[in-house]
Design a protein around this motif. Structure first.
Motif, PDB file in Angstrom:
ATOM      1  N   VAL A  14     -34.672  39.986  28.055  1.00 55.43           N
ATOM      2  CA  VAL A  14     -33.504  40.556  27.396  1.00 55.43           C
ATOM      3  C   VAL A  14     -32.714  41.343  28.438  1.00 55.43           C
ATOM      4  O   VAL A  14     -33.272  42.170  29.162  1.00 55.43           O
ATOM      5  CB  VAL A  14     -33.918  41.473  26.228  1.00 55.43           C
ATOM      6  CG1 VAL A  14     -32.695  42.118  25.581  1.00 55.43           C
ATOM      7  CG2 VAL A  14     -34.734  40.697  25.209  1.00 55.43           C
ATOM      8  N   LEU A  15     -31.422  41.056  28.522  1.00 55.93           N
ATOM      9  CA  LEU A  15     -30.531  41.768  29.429  1.00 55.93           C
ATOM     10  C   LEU A  15     -29.858  42.889  28.641  1.00 55.93           C
ATOM     11  O   LEU A  15     -29.312  42.656  27.561  1.00 55.93           O
ATOM     12  CB  LEU A  15     -29.469  40.826  29.988  1.00 55.93           C
ATOM     13  CG  LEU A  15     -29.998  39.528  30.595  1.00 55.93           C
ATOM     14  CD1 LEU A  15     -28.841  38.625  31.000  1.00 55.93           C
ATOM     15  CD2 LEU A  15     -30.890  39.811  31.763  1.00 55.93           C
ATOM     16  N   MET A  16     -29.911  44.108  29.185  1.00 56.73           N
ATOM     17  CA  MET A  16     -29.322  45.263  28.525  1.00 56.73           C
ATOM     18  C   MET A  16     -28.454  46.008  29.525  1.00 56.73           C
ATOM     19  O   MET A  16     -28.706  45.958  30.737  1.00 56.73           O
ATOM     20  CB  MET A  16     -30.411  46.186  27.974  1.00 56.73           C
ATOM     21  CG  MET A  16     -31.338  45.510  26.976  1.00 56.73           C
ATOM     22  SD  MET A  16     -32.624  46.621  26.332  1.00 56.73           S
ATOM     23  CE  MET A  16     -31.656  47.513  25.098  1.00 56.73           C
ATOM     24  N   GLY A  17     -27.444  46.698  29.036  1.00 56.13           N
ATOM     25  CA  GLY A  17     -26.580  47.468  29.908  1.00 56.13           C
ATOM     26  C   GLY A  17     -25.988  48.662  29.201  1.00 56.13           C
ATOM     27  O   GLY A  17     -25.979  48.746  27.969  1.00 56.13           O
ATOM     28  N   MET A  18     -25.509  49.601  30.006  1.00 54.49           N
ATOM     29  CA  MET A  18     -24.787  50.762  29.486  1.00 54.49           C
ATOM     30  C   MET A  18     -23.622  51.043  30.435  1.00 54.49           C
ATOM     31  O   MET A  18     -23.779  50.943  31.654  1.00 54.49           O
ATOM     32  CB  MET A  18     -25.687  51.992  29.395  1.00 54.49           C
ATOM     33  CG  MET A  18     -25.002  53.153  28.692  1.00 54.49           C
ATOM     34  SD  MET A  18     -25.884  54.760  28.612  1.00 54.49           S
ATOM     35  CE  MET A  18     -27.579  54.364  28.661  1.00 54.49           C
TER      36      MET A  18
END
Length: 193
Positions: A171-175
């Motif tokens: 899972v790719l996550m970002g902020m």
């Protein structure tokens, strides 16, 4: 935008993040032998030795392109894990993030606070615009922490890794800095400084 050569001490209620030293190799060696750490990160390499860890962690204190901080217990100073900002792209003001929390740091809120402290430093002090990470889809504990801090799912790499004979999704996550600012009262945009 500054580089990552200044290695801060970041203090919270449940943890203190501090620069690594070569002396931390023994603690990291123990942590990376933990079955849950192996399951959600990597199997220890036969090339990874205590001497190699001493050299790696000793050198991280002077690396200008990454920030590796030890996650420690504020009462005892015990090493509980690490948080790392790496793969820095100065032009895009972005970097990748990873964390590793050993068994004595789990289920105490240490990981959540450590992630908040390092992302706050990245956005508030280093002037980052974006921080991203990858996490195995079945690492529910880590995903909850990242979501609680403000990371959002941006995509899934389906069957990206073969682990113990089973294909695992990443899972790719970002902020983004603006998302971080919206969550932190009184924060100031790095572009406004």
């Amino acid at each position: 935008m500054s580089d990552f050569s200044v290695k801060p001490v970041l203090t919270g209620e449940k943890t203190v993040l501090r620069p690594f030293t070569a002396a931390d190799a023994e603690g990291i060696w123990e942590i990376i032998q933990d079955p849950e750490v192996i399951r959600f990160t990597f199997a220890p390499s036969t090339e990874l030795t205590l001497e190699r860890l001493r050299a790696l962690y000793g050198a991280r204190a002077t690396a200008p392109d990454r920030l590796d901080l030890a996650v420690t217990d504020p009462a005892t100073g015990e090493l509980l894990g690490e948080v790392v900002l790496f793969e820095w792209d100065p032009a895009a003001r972005s970097c990748s993030f990873r964390t590793l929390i050993g068994p004595r740091g789990r289920d105490r809120g240490v990981g959540t606070e450590a992630v908040r402290l390092i992302t706050g430093h990245g956005f508030g002090r280093l002037g980052l615009h974006r921080i991203e990470l990858e996490v195995y889809a079945d690492n529910h504990r880590a995903r909850r922490v990242y979501e609680k801090v403000g990371f959002v799912v941006e995509g899934v790499r389906r069957q990206a890794q073969l682990r113990d004979g089973v294909w695992a999704d990443e899972v790719l996550m970002g902020m983004l800095e603006s998302e971080w600012r919206a969550r932190v009262p009184g924060s100031v945009s790095s572009t406004a400084r």
